[in-house]
Write an enzyme that holds these catalytic residues in place. Structure first.
Site, PDB file in Angstrom:
ATOM      1  N   ASP A 264       0.864  -1.171   0.000  1.00  0.00           N
ATOM      2  CA  ASP A 264       0.000   0.000   0.000  1.00  0.00           C
ATOM      3  C   ASP A 264       0.911   1.234   0.000  1.00  0.00           C
ATOM      4  OD1 ASP A 264      -2.133   1.668  -0.032  1.00  0.00           O
ATOM      5  OD2 ASP A 264      -3.217   0.702   1.601  1.00  0.00           O
TER       6      ASP A 264
HETATM    7  C1  BGC Z   1      -5.085   3.182   0.143  1.00  0.00           C
HETATM    8  C2  BGC Z   1      -5.322   2.115  -0.898  1.00  0.00           C
HETATM    9  C3  BGC Z   1      -5.165   2.680  -2.280  1.00  0.00           C
HETATM   10  C4  BGC Z   1      -3.808   3.345  -2.401  1.00  0.00           C
HETATM   11  C5  BGC Z   1      -3.525   3.906  -3.778  1.00  0.00           C
HETATM   12  C6  BGC Z   1      -3.849   4.004  -0.113  1.00  0.00           C
HETATM   13  O1  BGC Z   1      -3.794   5.121   0.699  1.00  0.00           O
HETATM   14  O2  BGC Z   1      -5.026   2.573   1.407  1.00  0.00           O
HETATM   15  O3  BGC Z   1      -6.589   1.547  -0.730  1.00  0.00           O
HETATM   16  O4  BGC Z   1      -5.357   1.689  -3.244  1.00  0.00           O
HETATM   17  O5  BGC Z   1      -3.734   4.381  -1.460  1.00  0.00           O
HETATM   18  O6  BGC Z   1      -4.250   5.044  -4.030  1.00  0.00           O
END
Ligand code: BGC
Length: 721
Positions: A264
């Protein structure tokens, strides 16, 4: 390319180039971009240096940007390895359908498929190769703002809807430019942060993890999802991105996952903040060892993998295995032959917000709405001449919810626009009454709202949570309607009892005070682009509500978390008259039941259930039986009903839930029509994780019931032998 060609390609790459395949940067570093980057931003290296070698980017706007990014990279990369372009398409790209929690309330896997199909068409045209979806974090605590991203508090719903989404998004052949790969997230247990606080620690038994949290991720992988994203949280002490047990043992060894693991946002870097790693270099090593292939929005891999390999701390075989997984995905998507994949400006124009997509979004919004309460107020008559439309959401256009594209709200239909399309001659008197912001104490508009209510034939009172108050990093300690909205409701309803409340929010709220005064409450959630049209059609009876709560609504935040499939205790019962008594496992001040239970939802018609029959009173190990129930539409309107089948295992070697949804089916019935709904119950559905962490069923009595959580009826028993 053949596997051999891929390996040859990798064989000719420098160490730096191989590492680059494992680096993901934000598109905004390379092109002018207005997309919001979520999470704590990593300090990325100069764009030109990265552009030469990097493997993927996230968060871009449209097909022309997708092509520009690809062109720029391919011109700089001597190996001509195309970029992977990734985007969070969570509930629609340009045509937004309801938030996932609302979609769960439709209990309609086919509708999920239709919506995902629509999102796929728009995403493909935009040039998306991978969507960070589905999010299947089972969540039972509405304080957690990301509960809106999940379909349900119930793993079965998450598993079925998540798998439906994966199948619709990926299709049968990823090289088809119309198809998009899925990244399941957030592995694992991210939906159970302590006290509902986002990013917080998750500590639970392996048994609980396997029973409740892992099945939905597994179902999405079984449906073919090509990527998975470990969660931000520490799981039993170890952040998922560095959790070898979770990623190597469970994901790779046990489940046999061969796809790509992507961290993530900055999660590798956050190993330092977690106190797992002393510095970024150690963080890179830990994440690599746990099998994390791509480092999203950090330089940990880019800066340190080369040295770690030179020092022998990370093996080059490990690096190669990760690079190969990324190259295989690119190959499967056909990017070496067609690096733009589906990116097509003309197609974008043709599919974005096209009438067919708007129709799907409207239907989804109608089927996701839940009629919580109705004392004969709804549907409103279409002969009304003067209606007061009151509340902070009365004219609001921000009705699409978190994880929608910047500006997507501008395409949304407001309530007055929706009503105008149905009743062009009805006079709408509009007053905000108050704001919806947390802590907003300005009640200066309430008097005007009350006056408008008094003079109208009926009132629509539109309340809720501002769009930005539920979503990532949006945990709340209070779950009541923010600001003075409950007070506004009291005053307006006192002035005109012919008031229907409609709600726009991203999480189950505590509506205990509102429920005391409101004669009708329609929960719309964040319905997406067609918000106002769906809302108006439901209010005036052109559509009949059929949604059922995919997560219960607590009476008080003090009850949270409040899963419907809770375990029994040794002292489960209140006193004989239902009133909680001391020395029982019960809150003295309000009991244990939610205000509105999981599975609850009213209709403008009524349904009667009778005659639940089982095909036998025993089931063999490995066998099955049929449960058939008769459902009749006893009202005067056509309607849809979600028939829910619950199971209870009264005696087992570990304590089992008091009720557990094991199947559901949505049916349509004309007035007076009767249907027989048959469910096949298999022995596999009776299994659970025992104390030794084996998934087993145990011989003995089982109960099957219809109805909805805490309101089961027509219970029948059988014996597993
Ligand atoms: C979130 C994810 C997301 C990623 C990319 C993160 O802050 O937890 O769910 O896919 O950002 O945008």
């Amino acid at each position: 390319m053949t596997e051999k060609q891929l390996r040859d390609l990798m064989g000719g790459m420098t160490l730096e180039e191989k590492v680059g395949q494992l680096v993901q940067c934000g598109a905004g570093q390379f092109i002018q971009n207005s997309m919001e980057i979520t999470g704590p931003e990593g300090e990325m290296l100069p764009a030109e240096e990265l552009n030469r070698v990097m493997g993927s980017v996230l968060t871009f706007e449209d097909a022309s940007q997708a092509k520009a990014l690809q062109d720029k990279h391919l011109a700089a990369d001597r190996n001509k390895i195309p970029l992977l372009l990734m985007l969070d398409v969570i509930h629609g790209l340009r045509t937004t359908y309801p938030i996932p929690l609302a979609m769960g309330c439709s209990f309609d896997d086919d509708l999920m498929t239709e919506c995902a199909d629509m999102a796929r068409r728009e995403s493909a045209a935009c040039g998306v190769h991978v969507t960070f979806n589905p999010m299947v974090d089972t969540a039972r605590d509405p304080r957690w703002g990301r509960i809106l991203e999940t379909n349900s508090e119930e793993p079965l719903v998450n598993a079925r809807m998540g798998a439906a989404l994966v199948r619709a998004t990926q299709g049968n052949d990823l090289s088809d430019p119309e198809n998009v790969a899925c990244c399941v997230k957030h592995f694992a247990g991210y939906g159970a942060p302590e006290a509902g606080r986002d990013y917080n620690t998750v500590d639970m038994s392996e048994r609980q993890l396997r029973e409740t949290y892992l099945p939905a991720y597994k179902a999405c992988l079984d449906a073919g999802a090509r990527l998975i994203m470990p969660s931000f949280n520490a799981l039993n002490g170890i952040p998922s991105v560095a959790n070898k047990w979770l990623m190597n043992r469970v994901l790779r060894d046990e489940w046999g996952f061969r796809g790509v693991v992507i961290s993530d946002f900055n999660a590798v870097g956050e190993l330092v903040a977690h106190g797992m790693a002393e510095n970024l270099k150690e963080a890179a090593r830990l994440a690599m060892e746990a099998g994390c292939d791509i480092d999203m929005m950090q330089n940990a891999y880019y800066l340190h993998l080369k040295d770690l390999i030179a020092e022998g701390a990370v093996s080059e075989e490990m690096l190669d295995a990760a690079v190969l997984r990324v190259l295989r995905l690119k190959n499967e998507l056909g990017l070496f032959e067609n690096p733009y994949h589906g990116a097509d400006e003309e197609k974008e124009k043709a599919v974005y917000l096209c009438p067919a997509h708007r129709e799907i979004a409207r239907r989804a919004a109608e089927e996701s709405a839940v009629l919580l309460k109705n004392e004969g107020i709804l549907p409103l008559s279409r002969t009304l001449k003067k209606i007061a439309l009151i509340g902070p959401f009365a004219r609001e256009r921000h009705l699409v919810g978190f994880w929608s594209r910047p500006g997507a709200w501008k395409d949304a239909v407001t309530i007055p626009e929706g009503i105008g399309a149905i009743l062009p001659d009805c006079e709408l008197v509009m007053e905000d009454g108050c704001g919806a912001e947390i802590g907003d104490a300005d009640g200066s508009g309430i008097e005007r709202a009350v006056a408008a209510a008094r003079e109208a034939e009926a009132v629509i009172l539109a309340l809720g949570e501002p769009e930005g108050d539920s979503g990532e990093g949006r945990s709340r300690a209070e779950l009541t309607l923010p600001g003075l909205q409950t007070e506004l409701a009291r005053r307006v309803i006192a002035a005109n009892p012919r008031t229907a409340v409609v709600l726009f929010n991203g999480r189950p709220l505590v509506l205990t005070e509102l429920e005391k005064v409101a004669p009708a409450i329609l929960e719309m959630w964040y319905p997406g682009t067609e918000a106002g049209s769906a809302c108006a059609r439901l209010l005036f009876g052109l559509a009949n509500p059929c949604g059922k709560l995919s997560a219960g609504m607590p009476r008080s935040v003090g009850q949270c978390p409040l899963p419907y499939n809770r375990m029994n205790t040794g002292r489960p019962k209140p006193g004989p008259d239902g009133v909680p008594v001391p020395f029982s496992s019960c809150y003295l001040d309000m009991g244990n039941l939610p205000l509105y239970s999981f599975g609850h939802g009213l209709s403008y018609t009524t349904f009667e259930y009778e005659d639940l029959k089982l095909s036998g009173d025993t089931m063999q190990a490995g066998g099955s039986l049929q449960a058939v129930v008769t459902v009749k539409n006893t009202g005067e309107k056509a309607g849809k009903e979600v028939v829910q089948l619950y199971m209870r295992d009264p005696v087992a070697s570990v304590v089992r839930p008091v009720q557990q949804l094991i199947d559901y089916r949505k049916i349509s019935l004309a007035p007076g029509e009767t249907a027989q709904v048959a469910f096949t119950v298999t022995e596999a559905q009776l299994r659970f994780w025992n104390f030794d962490c084996e998934c087993v069923s145990e011989p003995g009595m089982f109960e099957l019931s219809t109805g909805y959580a805490d309101h089961l009826k027509l219970t029948r028993s059988f014996r597993l032998i």
